[in-house]
Design a protein around this motif. Sequence first.
Motif, PDB file in Angstrom:
ATOM      1  N   TYR A   9       0.942  -1.380  -0.314  1.00 47.04           N
ATOM      2  CA  TYR A   9       0.156   0.087  -0.109  1.00 47.04           C
ATOM      3  C   TYR A   9       0.389   1.542   0.245  1.00 47.04           C
ATOM      4  N   LEU A  10       2.004   1.863   0.541  1.00 43.74           N
ATOM      5  CA  LEU A  10       2.641   2.655   1.094  1.00 43.74           C
ATOM      6  C   LEU A  10       3.533   2.462  -0.157  1.00 43.74           C
ATOM      7  N   PHE A  16       1.313   9.580   1.113  1.00 43.30           N
ATOM      8  CA  PHE A  16       0.580   9.282   2.035  1.00 43.30           C
ATOM      9  C   PHE A  16       0.741   9.618   2.962  1.00 43.30           C
TER      10      PHE A  16
END
Length: 217
Positions: A9-10, A16
């Motif tokens: 995800y990162l 983010f």
Amino acid sequence: MTEEEIVRYLRGNPAFFDRNADALAEIVLVSPHSRRTVSLQERQAELLREKIRAFETRLMELLRHGADNTVLADRLLRWARDLFLEHDATRVPMLIADSIQQQFAVPQVALRVWDVAAAHSSAPWVQGATEDIRQFADALYEPFCGVNTGFEATAWLPHPEQAVSLALLPLRMPQAESAMGLIVLASPDAQRYSSTMGTDFLIRIAEVASAALSRLR
């Protein structure tokens, strides 16, 4: 979520921490060096410093190897020059052995040449080249390096009992199937000539020596 999912995800959302700058500042890690807690930015800086030190070490190794190769190349050129300047062909075999020993700090060097002109058949550097040694040299298409297990050619050395590791260099003209001679390099150091060492430099020595010895045929 698993760790793999978080990492994925990162990586897929590089913005983010732009959106969550406060969270980035609050994350603390344990430094492996001092065991104190440090911020994520500090830990990243430590990792970068470690990578830089590793790159610097590798660079110094490459520079050192480059300098060593330059020295070897210079010695090889001087050695080849001396061979070409020798007008008496009968002196070339001993000149090859003596100059290899001096230029490259080899404890013991010996060589034999065969299939030479009849005028050279009684020369000392022709004697002792048995049929077994000739067949062994014919089978070598690159230098042999390793521990001395009782090779017959070590009998050519002044002190064969001190030959712990060897480099055996077959001598042949380009595209020739049969060898015309053999050079023996010997050392009392078991690691001087190991089976894992590179042989490119030894191949160059054999090529130059073969060219210089071709005058004896």
